[in-house]
Each structure stands twice: as C-alpha cells, then as structure tokens.
Design a protein around this motif. Structure first.
Motif, short mmCIF file in Angstrom:
data_model
loop_
_atom_site.label_atom_id
_atom_site.label_comp_id
_atom_site.label_asym_id
_atom_site.label_seq_id
_atom_site.Cartn_x
_atom_site.Cartn_y
_atom_site.Cartn_z
N LEU A 96 -1.71 1.56 2.53
CA LEU A 96 -1.07 0.66 1.57
C LEU A 96 -2.17 -0.18 0.93
O LEU A 96 -2.71 -1.09 1.57
CB LEU A 96 -0.04 -0.22 2.29
CG LEU A 96 0.89 -1.07 1.44
CD1 LEU A 96 1.75 -0.21 0.52
CD2 LEU A 96 1.79 -1.92 2.33
N ASP A 97 -2.51 0.12 -0.30
CA ASP A 97 -3.66 -0.49 -0.96
C ASP A 97 -3.20 -1.51 -2.01
O ASP A 97 -2.27 -1.26 -2.77
CB ASP A 97 -4.53 0.57 -1.64
CG ASP A 97 -5.14 1.52 -0.63
OD1 ASP A 97 -5.33 1.09 0.53
OD2 ASP A 97 -5.42 2.68 -0.99
N VAL A 98 -3.92 -2.63 -2.04
CA VAL A 98 -3.64 -3.69 -3.00
C VAL A 98 -4.95 -4.36 -3.37
O VAL A 98 -5.92 -4.35 -2.59
CB VAL A 98 -2.65 -4.73 -2.40
CG1 VAL A 98 -3.31 -5.50 -1.28
CG2 VAL A 98 -2.10 -5.66 -3.47
N THR A 158 -5.48 -8.97 -1.25
CA THR A 158 -4.96 -8.86 0.11
C THR A 158 -4.40 -10.18 0.65
O THR A 158 -3.87 -10.21 1.76
CB THR A 158 -6.06 -8.36 1.06
OG1 THR A 158 -7.19 -9.25 0.99
CG2 THR A 158 -6.49 -6.95 0.69
N ALA A 190 2.25 -8.61 2.52
CA ALA A 190 2.57 -7.19 2.37
C ALA A 190 4.08 -6.99 2.42
O ALA A 190 4.82 -7.75 3.05
CB ALA A 190 1.90 -6.39 3.48
N ASP A 224 0.67 -3.64 7.39
CA ASP A 224 -0.10 -4.58 6.59
C ASP A 224 -0.90 -3.79 5.56
O ASP A 224 -0.86 -2.56 5.50
CB ASP A 224 -1.02 -5.40 7.50
CG ASP A 224 -1.40 -6.74 6.86
OD1 ASP A 224 -1.14 -6.92 5.64
OD2 ASP A 224 -1.96 -7.59 7.57
N TRP A 225 -1.63 -4.55 4.73
CA TRP A 225 -2.48 -3.90 3.74
C TRP A 225 -3.53 -3.06 4.44
O TRP A 225 -3.95 -3.35 5.56
CB TRP A 225 -3.16 -4.92 2.84
CG TRP A 225 -2.21 -5.82 2.09
CD1 TRP A 225 -2.13 -7.17 2.17
CD2 TRP A 225 -1.23 -5.41 1.14
NE1 TRP A 225 -1.16 -7.66 1.34
CE2 TRP A 225 -0.59 -6.58 0.68
CE3 TRP A 225 -0.82 -4.19 0.63
CZ2 TRP A 225 0.43 -6.57 -0.26
CZ3 TRP A 225 0.20 -4.16 -0.31
CH2 TRP A 225 0.81 -5.34 -0.75
N ILE A 282 1.12 -3.29 -6.26
CA ILE A 282 0.57 -2.41 -5.22
C ILE A 282 -0.17 -1.26 -5.89
O ILE A 282 0.38 -0.57 -6.75
CB ILE A 282 1.68 -1.88 -4.30
CG1 ILE A 282 2.41 -3.05 -3.62
CG2 ILE A 282 1.11 -0.93 -3.24
CD1 ILE A 282 3.58 -2.63 -2.76
#
Length: 802
Positions: free
Chosen positions: A725-727, A730, A734, A754-755, A787
């Motif tokens: 899960l990329d953002v 951070t 999440a 979580d990220w 996201i």
C-alpha cells in the motif's frame, strides 16, 4: 329521379375505385400461413453484435411469392432486413437472418407478398440482452437443464447467461457466433452439423471461442464430427469405482460414491488440466485465440452433478476465455466512424487562398476591369452584354472545375480493423464502407454471402437524398435503390471472418527482481508491406517501423516495475474505461506516422477510425495483459460491388496478438510481480479512479479489487503473502484493509495494516484456486487521502522447467 340516383351511385363507385390505391395496405391474415422463430441464441444476444434469427414458416394455403422481413426501430428511423420467400402450398421452410440494430424497439417479423400485401405480422418478444462484456454459454445437449447453474459462473466477465440450443440453432455463418463465449456439446449427434456450421464453429474457436465436448453414454456420437478439433484421441469408455487422484487435485470430496462412467482417451496435443493416474479428465489445446476441451465425464451424472468441486473444472475453462480488447469489440462510436469513412484523401480540394483568389478575380473582371475597358473604348452601353457573358464564362468554368474535382466515377472507400493471432488462420474484420455519389441517382450495393452489413446510424434516415427500404439477404447481401444526391456519401459497417494475414511471432517475459525483460520476434510471411508497426505492451508502445514481405524484427527491451505500473500494464483488467489510459491514443504519433493528423487528408480518417475504436461505453474495454502487434496495410476489407463504374480506396488497421510466455529466472523462490496481475474493480464509492493506482479517496470512501495472476502463475504454490500500500505522504492515516475469505465468503480485516508492505500471516483463506486475491480499502476520514497504488505480493516456489 332514378337517373339521378344512378348517376350518384356511379360517381360514388368511381370515386372509391380512384381513391383505393391511396389507402394504406393493412395486414391480411393468411389462414394457411404460420411461423415460429428463434431469436438470437435461445432469446439472448449481446449488445452491439450481429445476432441470428431463425424463422420456420408453414403454408397450407395458396402458394406465396414474396419476402420475409425483420424490422425494428421507430417510424422514419427503422432498419429492415429481407429474405426472398417462395412458399408453395403444403410446404415448410426455414430461413436464417443475421441482423444488427442499434435500438431494439417495435421489432417484428413480417411476411409480405410481391405486391406489398402484408400476409402475416408477428411481434418479437422473449428477448434477453447481455452486455457486450457478458459471458454467454451455449449448451447443446439432449437434456441441458442440469447445466443451468453455469449462469452463476462468470469469472472476470460482468455477468453470465446460458442459452439452451439444438444443433439446428447454430448459425451457418461465422459472424453471429461472436455472441457465444463457451459452447458445450453434451450427449448429442454432432454428425447433424452441416458443413457450413462446422466451418463457422472452427472460425469461432480461432477467434477466441471455448469449445467443450463431454463424455458419458453418448460420447461417440457427440464427438463424431468434431474429433479433429479435440486435444485427445478417444478410445472407448469404462466404469471406475473411484477417481482418487482427480479428487485430490480438486481437493473437494465427491458427493456421490462410484462407480462412474468415464470416456477413455489419450492426450494427442495440448495439455492435461485434470487427470487420474494419467487418464485425461479435462484436456485442452489452443486453436488460434480459442481453446478446445474434452471432458471425459458427463456433467449431468456422478461424480460431477451437484458436486461442489465441479466449479473448479468450469473455472479452468472460463479463465481461458479471452476478454475482448477494444479492437475486437463492435465499433460503437458512429460519429467518428462516419467521419472516418467520409473523408476521401483523393479529393484535392482547392485551398482557401485559391478560392479567395478566384472570387477576387471574378469581382475585378466583372467590375473595375470591365468598366475600365468599356469606358476606354467609349462603349459603356455594352455592359448589358459583357457582364452576362463573363458571368456565363465563370459559371461554366466553375462547373467544369467542380465536375473535375468530384469525378465521374463513384468511390467506394473502406477503412477496416482486423484482429487475429500470430500463426492463426482466421481474423475478425470490421469494415467501414463509404459510397460516394458523383451524380444524383439510385445506386445498388452488394457484399458477398457471409458478410454482415448495416447502416452506420440507427437507420437509413441519415441519407439526405432518400433511403432504401431494406437490406436484402440471399446468395449475397445487397442494399438496392439507394437514392443519393450529388456529392453525398452513404456509410455502412460490415463484419466478416476472413483468412488472417500471415504473421508469425512469439515473445517471452522474464522477471528478475523488479525488472521485466521482453524478448519478441515478428516475421512478416505475407506479401504486403506492414506500415507504422507498433508493438503494444499494455499501454507501452514500442516503435517497430516498416516490415517488408519476408522480413523479421527482433525486440529486446528491459522494463522497470515503475514503467509498467505507470503505463497501465499493472492495470490490465478493470470494469470501466479510463480515457487517460487509451493504449492507441497514447501512441498515436507512432501508429499514424505523424502527429499533424487534423490537416493531413491521409492521416485524418485513420485517426478518426482509431477514435471510433477507443471512444466506447459498452462495458469492459480494458487493456489486457497481452502483447499486440499493430500496423497498417493498403488493402480493402470486403468485396463491395455497385451498379455503376467505381474506383476504390482501402486501408486496414491490423491487431495481431503475439503469444506471450512469462518466466521466472530465480531458481528457488519466485515473486509474482504486479506486472503479471490482471485486476477487476469490484466496488467503488466516492473514489476518483477505477484502477488500483492514483486513487483519490474523497472521504468515507470504499474501493475493492480482485487480482489474478496471468495463467503461468495461477498454479504456483504460495508461501508468503504481502499487501503493498503505497502513498506519498505517510503521515496520513492509512485506510482499513480487508481481504476476502473465499471459504467463509466474507471480508476479513487485516490487522495492523499500514503504509508500505504488510505481511499476512495466515493467508491461505484469502487465496483461491487460481491464486486470485481480493483487497478492499475503506477510508473513514473526513477529508480523504490519495493512494499511489495497492497490490498483493505473492512469493512461492516455481519449477523453472515448467
């Protein structure tokens, strides 16, 4: 008094006789005439596709010479398809029509005599419409009701339907077969197939159909006419007490104990999907884009009937059914299609400055120049003669120039889209046809038998010079008495199945860490020059250039994971069309060989043709995880005959699917990269995206996807599962992450998600038989989040030699 009454009576009779021809002809029921019909496939057809109508007529009354009509649409904007009808007394006849209409309203079958009298009108009811991205099963069986549950198995398709058919319901021509995705022969006599039906079946499989032949009591008759299409050699049948290895492969205990009747065979080509100690249970082989299968058991009998494990067999078939890419779907953007085929590059029209110069010369000569010359000669009184003469000269000159520009021959302009597979025999061809009329008059147009044709709009009302009444279907398909004005262009769309252009090719993808290497070889075995070649890998286009006849091209390119995900390959599935990821528009300069297409008379119609393919809204027009070779050739799509002298223009845009094999280089541990995942959107609420990348959550939002590896990785044993899960920021909280529990059929929250990468400890319930995973993101914040991407990372052992 009597004479006066007699006169009035005679006048009245004369008036009735005089006005009778002006009265509308009403339907007259013929007591000896009746009809029954089968519409589509068991009443079902797909939106946008040509579909069959089989009509059985019986006549016990006077003989009939006339026609059978199918008509649909609103008054003044309808389309009629006609077939000639000769029906003697005490006779029966079956007529098959292949039709296509934009709006299915007021549809009816009409029998009309040669003098125009309507003998019978039968409204068509019982119509079931599937979306263009639906899955349609055709079941040809002595008792197919036991397979009705198949409509609940739709895989990656939007929904499924089941059509119960007899052999005579299968069309004689290939075009309407495109409605079917899976065809099942079960306990029937396939020798009843006509040669035309058998040829259409082969063409349909080549184009991507899934053909299943089953065993059981009637195995010999079922396979007799189609044995050459099967991956096995049939040897007989036997009764077995158990099938332990097959049961172990499916991992679902049989409901009913043995003995079981099994049709025995040996593998001839292809592969075994399920077997018992080497004895084929379900075998398959590729034929073009499609597959043929042999199922050694009768699905209506034990152990398959009412067994939970039966779904695994059918899903292994459905998962091979190819999703139709953009260029295989029916052309639905009529505006772009009409514009494309109406643009005639051979017309060398005057430039604006030339027209202005002509008008300027006309004004100068008829005004100042004429006045100066007459005044100098003191003959101004002759202006009444010189002005009409100059007007006449310019008028004649303008007429001659215009006649020279428009020509004396009709022009048949064709733009085609052909879709096939490398090394394949058949291609699906859609052709736009424009008939340009240099003179006012009636034109007759015809195409060969087996080619379906329709007007490009909902009816014939777009022809300003007048409309033909119908499309006639007989030994050839024709549109007669097409009344066109000077310079008018009548536009049509056709569909056909033709021999494919001879292109050989193969490609491999090799994954090592985060990089993916593409190796491809393309060989032009045709006698045509391939122009503006483009190798399309998802949304990434590789410029191939021109390939001469007999020449080949080698490709060796390394892609990073970032390149793949940002160019749409990781977004290879989906249920909605995202214009930002149009694979053709993203590479338009390479495909066209130039970018200034608006002012180029050659490139502009080609660009409009591409718009007619991409600008669609009929369902899942998504970029699949496949490799496609795109190029142009100078050729016509269909043989169009008209009743006048003609010249022809033709260009064809080819999409050739290149067989693609995925390999893992690492010897012991394999990671399935996101680039090898196809995805489908399951749910979207308050999210400005339909893809698992660049998702903008606006608060109280939900997004859910299903990820499925490409075929080579669907059987890999999984040892580890991680959710990525990329953002960019951070510091944002999440979203909640849920995984679908395939056993309990519920969403289960992933604790501590979580990220970044979150490992899933007990992951077995969240991975189904073909390693598919469902992920659901729930954002309960007030302001939303952005996201970058979400996808599963699966690690396991894979034998390199497999």
């Amino acid at each position: 008094m009597q004479k006066r009454i007699l006169k009035r009576t005679l006048f009245l009779i004369f008036g009735i006789l005089l006005l009778a021809p002006l009265q509308p002809i009403t339907a007259q029921e013929n007591s000896g005439l009746s009809l029954s019909y089968t519409f589509g496939f068991d009443g079902t057809y797909k939106v946008g596709y040509w579909f069959p109508i089989q009509v059985e007529l019986s006549n016990s009354g006077p003989s009939i010479e006339g026609e059978l009509l199918f008509e649909a649409g609103d008054s003044g904007d309808s389309v009629r398809y006609s077939a000639p009808l000769s029906l003697p007394t005490q006779s029966n006849k079956v007529i098959e029509l292949t039709v296509n209409v934009d709006r299915l309203t007021n549809q009816a079958l009409v029998v009309r005599s040669d003098d125009g009298t309507v003998l019978l009108r039968e409204p068509i009811t019982r119509v079931n419409v599937l979306p263009g991205n639906g899955l349609l099963y055709g079941v040809v069986s002595s008792d197919g009701g036991e397979l009705a549950y198949l409509e609940s198995l739709n895989g990656a398709f939007s929904q499924a339907g089941v059509a119960f058919l007899d052999i005579e319901d299968l069309p004689e021509t290939a075009v309407p077969w495109a409605n079917l995705d899976v065809l099942i022969f079960n306990d029937i006599d396939s020798s009843q197939l006509s040669s035309n039906q058998l040829f259409a079946l082969q063409q349909w499989i080549e184009s991507g159909g899934q053909f299943v032949v089953t065993g059981g009591n009637g195995w010999e008759q079922t396979a007799t006419a189609v044995s050459d299409l099967l991956p096995v050699t049939l040897t007989g049948s036997q009764t077995v007490d158990d099938l332990p290895q097959f049961n172990q492969q499916v991992a679902v205990p049989f409901r009913d104990p043995g003995p079981y009747l099994l049709t025995t065979s040996s593998i001839r080509s292809g592969e075994l999907l399920f077997h018992d100690d080497g004895l084929p249970i379900l075998a398959t082989q590729r034929l073009g884009r499609g597959y043929s299968y042999f199922l050694a058991l009768d699905p209506r009998s034990a152990p398959l009937i009412d067994w939970d494990g039966t779904e695994s067999l059918w899903m292994s078939i459905i998962n091979r059914a190819p999703q139709r890419p953009l260029w295989q779907l029916p052309i639905r953007n009529s505006n772009s299609a009409v514009s494309a085929v109406s643009s005639l590059p051979d017309f060398n029209l005057p430039a604006v400055w030339q027209l202005m110069a002509f008008l300027g010369a006309y004004v100068l000569l008829i005004g100042p120049v004429n006045y100066f010359i007459l005044k100098r000669r003191n003959q101004l009184d002759r202006a009444w003669l010189t002005i009409p003469v100059m007007v006449l000269i310019f008028s004649v000159g303008t007429y001659l120039v215009g006649a020279n520009i428009r020509g004396s021959e009709a022009i048949v302009n064709q733009l085609s889209v052909a879709f096939s597979r490398a090394n394949g025999e058949q291609a699906e061809v859609q052709t736009l046809v424009g008939l340009y009329a240099p003179q006012r008059g009636n034109y007759d147009l015809s195409v060969p038998e087996g080619v379906a044709i329709r007007p490009l709009t909902s009816g014939f009302s777009n022809f300003t010079g007048g409309a033909p009444e119908k499309i006639t279907l007989s030994s050839e398909t024709s549109v007669n008495d097409l009344r066109l004005d000077v310079g008018e262009i009548a536009t049509f769309a056709t569909q056909s199945v033709q021999p494919a252009i001879r292109i050989d090719g193969q490609a491999t993808l090799e994954s090592d860490g985060d990089s993916v290497r593409l190796n491809a070889t393309i060989l032009n075995n045709s006698d045509l020059t391939l122009e503006n070649g483009l190798l399309l890998f998802g949304n990434i286009g590789l410029d191939i250039g021109e390939i001469q006849p007999g020449s080949s091209e080698q490709v060796d390119t390394l892609f990073t994971q970032t390149m793949l995900s940002r160019n749409g390959f990781v977004t290879g599935g989906g249920t909605s069309f995202n214009p930002g990821n149009n694979p053709l528009s993203n590479n338009i300069e390479v495909i066209l060989g130039g970018f200034n297409y608006y002012s180029d008379p050659v490139l502009y119609p080609r660009w409009e043709l591409i718009q007619s393919i991409e600008n669609q809204s009929v369902g899942s027009e998504d970029v699949l995880n496949q490799l496609t070779f795109v190029f142009w050739t100078e050729q016509s799509g269909v043989d169009v005959a008209i009743s006048r002298n003609k010249s022809e223009l033709g260009v064809m845009l080819h999409f050739v699917e290149i067989p693609l094999t995925a390999n893992i280089i690492q010897q012991d541990v394999g990671i399935i990269p996101p680039a090898f995942l196809e995805w489908t959107t399951l749910e979207s609420t308050n999210v400005f995206s339909s893809e698992p990348i660049d998702m903008s959550f606006s608060g109280n939002s939900i997004m859910a996807f299903e990820f499925t590896p490409v075929l080579d990785f669907q059987t890999m044993p999984i040892d580890e599962l991680t959710i990525a899960l990329d953002v960019m920021d951070t510091t944002e909280p999440a979203p909640e992450v849920y995984l679908w529990d395939w056993e309990r059929e519920v969403w289960a929250i992933l604790e501590d998600a979580d990220w970044g990468d979150t490992a899933v400890s007990d992951f077995e319930p969240y991975i189904n038989n073909n390693n598919a995973i469902r992920i659901r993101l729930v954002d309960q914040s007030d302001f939303g989040i952005f996201i970058n991407s979400v996808y599963p990372i699966m690690t396991g052992e894979l034998d390199v030699d497999e």
